[in-house]
Scaffold this active site. Structure first.
Site, short mmCIF file in Angstrom:
data_model
loop_
_atom_site.label_atom_id
_atom_site.label_comp_id
_atom_site.label_asym_id
_atom_site.label_seq_id
_atom_site.Cartn_x
_atom_site.Cartn_y
_atom_site.Cartn_z
CB SER A 1 -54.03 -58.05 -11.43
OG SER A 1 -53.01 -59.01 -11.27
CG HIS B 1 -51.47 -54.63 -12.01
ND1 HIS B 1 -50.93 -53.47 -11.49
CD2 HIS B 1 -51.01 -55.64 -11.24
CE1 HIS B 1 -50.19 -53.78 -10.44
NE2 HIS B 1 -50.20 -55.09 -10.28
CG ASP C 1 -49.21 -58.67 -10.46
OD1 ASP C 1 -48.79 -57.63 -9.92
OD2 ASP C 1 -50.42 -58.97 -10.53
CG MET D 1 -44.74 -62.07 -8.61
SD MET D 1 -45.90 -63.00 -7.60
CE MET D 1 -47.33 -61.91 -7.67
CG HIS E 1 -46.57 -54.69 -9.17
ND1 HIS E 1 -47.52 -55.23 -8.33
CD2 HIS E 1 -45.58 -54.24 -8.36
CE1 HIS E 1 -47.13 -55.11 -7.08
NE2 HIS E 1 -45.96 -54.53 -7.07
CG MET F 1 -44.26 -57.53 -6.72
SD MET F 1 -45.81 -58.41 -6.70
CE MET F 1 -46.19 -58.37 -8.44
CG MET G 1 -47.77 -53.79 -2.62
SD MET G 1 -48.58 -54.31 -4.15
CE MET G 1 -49.28 -55.90 -3.69
N GLY H 1 -47.28 -61.38 -3.75
CA GLY H 1 -46.91 -62.78 -4.03
C GLY H 1 -48.03 -63.58 -4.67
CG PHE H 2 -49.46 -66.14 -3.54
CD1 PHE H 2 -49.21 -67.21 -4.41
CD2 PHE H 2 -48.56 -65.88 -2.52
CE1 PHE H 2 -48.08 -68.01 -4.24
CE2 PHE H 2 -47.43 -66.67 -2.34
CZ PHE H 2 -47.19 -67.74 -3.20
N GLY I 1 -55.90 -63.16 -4.88
CA GLY I 1 -56.94 -63.78 -4.07
C GLY I 1 -56.76 -63.65 -2.56
CG ASP J 1 -51.62 -54.80 -6.78
OD1 ASP J 1 -52.59 -55.54 -7.01
OD2 ASP J 1 -50.45 -55.06 -7.15
N GLY J 2 -54.33 -55.35 -4.39
CA GLY J 2 -54.48 -56.49 -3.48
C GLY J 2 -55.80 -56.50 -2.75
N GLY J 3 -56.58 -57.54 -3.01
CA GLY J 3 -57.84 -57.70 -2.27
C GLY J 3 -58.90 -56.67 -2.63
N GLY K 1 -57.39 -58.42 -9.44
CA GLY K 1 -57.22 -59.66 -10.19
C GLY K 1 -58.41 -60.59 -10.05
CB SER K 2 -59.31 -63.06 -7.45
OG SER K 2 -59.11 -62.16 -6.40
C1 DX5 Z 1 -50.16 -59.44 -5.62
C2 DX5 Z 1 -50.20 -58.79 -6.97
C3 DX5 Z 1 -51.54 -58.30 -7.29
C4 DX5 Z 1 -52.58 -59.40 -7.42
C5 DX5 Z 1 -53.92 -58.87 -7.07
O1 DX5 Z 1 -48.87 -59.72 -5.27
O2 DX5 Z 1 -49.31 -57.72 -7.02
O3 DX5 Z 1 -51.55 -57.48 -8.44
O4 DX5 Z 1 -52.62 -59.93 -8.71
O5 DX5 Z 1 -54.83 -59.91 -7.03
P1 DX5 Z 1 -56.18 -59.80 -6.21
O6 DX5 Z 1 -56.92 -58.61 -6.76
O7 DX5 Z 1 -56.87 -61.09 -6.45
O8 DX5 Z 1 -55.80 -59.58 -4.76
ZN ZN Z 2 -49.56 -56.23 -8.64
#
Ligand code: DX5
Ligand code: ZN
Length: 213
Positions: free
Chosen positions: A10, A35, A37, A39, A68, A70, A141, A146-147, A149, A174-176, A196-197
């Site tokens: 991401s 990926h 994002d 927003m 994606h 959002m 999700m 939104g963020f 990490g 997607d996420g964490g 992502g992170s």
């Molecule tokens: C969150 C995004 C994700 C995010 C994932 O709203 O849709 O794609 O970038 O980041 P990590 O993998 O760090 O949770």
């Molecule tokens: Zn995403």
């Protein structure tokens, strides 16, 4: 047989001051797609990028772009993201009607672009059941969007398992996502892992990507 595991770094966690370099890094390390994002500050509290940046991302990579959305009004912007070079587009079930989904699915299919429906951690699976026949993949999700990490919400594992029983196409999460949560979602039946992170923060990018397969 379960579908092949694909890893989608991401870009939200990339360094946007040297985006092309970061894209090359994950590409070389074996990413299956990117990926991206989007927003709007309405559907989610954060604001990120629009079609303009997607267009420049398109120029520096051949990897499929998994966009994606959002955003509150995906229908309004879908053409802009298509012209920018998206290969996959995901809209959120929380903001689109079944009628809109049908129309978007037909439109994207005609253009050879894959269409996915995403659902937030608190949205029940029953909300997407009526549209499963129209989509190419589902994006579950595992954090509140939104963020990057944030910490993985384990209750979504049940959702993945339930969905896998009734849906044979791609299930993205997607996420964490990291090596540990990645294993859990794969075992539950997911086959596209957006991270992502974990990937962009890793010392060894290839190792991080490999650890998600
Ligand atoms: C969150 C995004 C994700 C995010 C994932 O709203 O849709 O794609 O970038 O980041 P990590 O993998 O760090 O949770
Ligand atoms: Zn995403």
């Amino acid at each position: 047989m379960s579908p092949r595991i694909k890893v989608a770094p991401s870009l939200l966690s990339a360094d946007f001051s040297s985006l092309a370099k970061d894209i090359k890094r994950v590409e070389k390390a074996g990413a299956d797609m990117l990926h991206v994002d989007i927003m709007d500050g309405h559907f989610v509290p954060n604001i990120t990028i629009g079609p303009l940046i997607v267009k420049y991302v398109r120029k520096v990579t051949k990897l499929p772009l998994d966009v994606h959305l959002m955003i509150e009004n995906p229908k309004k912007y879908i053409n802009a993201f298509l012209s920018a070079g998206s290969d996959m587009i995901t809209a959120h079930i929380e903001v689109v009607s079944i009628k809109e989904i049908k129309a978007m699915a037909a439109d994207l299919k005609a253009q050879g672009v894959k269409f996915g429906i995403a659902l937030n951690p608190s949205t029940p699976l029953s909300r997407i059941k009526p549209v499963l026949k129209f989509v190419d993949f589902v994006l579950i999700m595992s954090v509140n969007p939104g963020f990057s990490g944030q910490v993985f919400i384990p209750s979504v594992l049940i959702k993945i398992r339930e969905l896998r029983k009734i849906f044979k196409k791609d299930i993205a999460v997607d996420g964490g996502i990291n090596a540990l949560t990645g294993k859990k979602v794969r075992n539950a039946g997911a086959n596209i892992l957006a991270a992502g992170s974990y990937i962009f923060g890793a010392k060894n990018t290839k190792k991080a990507i490999d650890s998600l397969r």
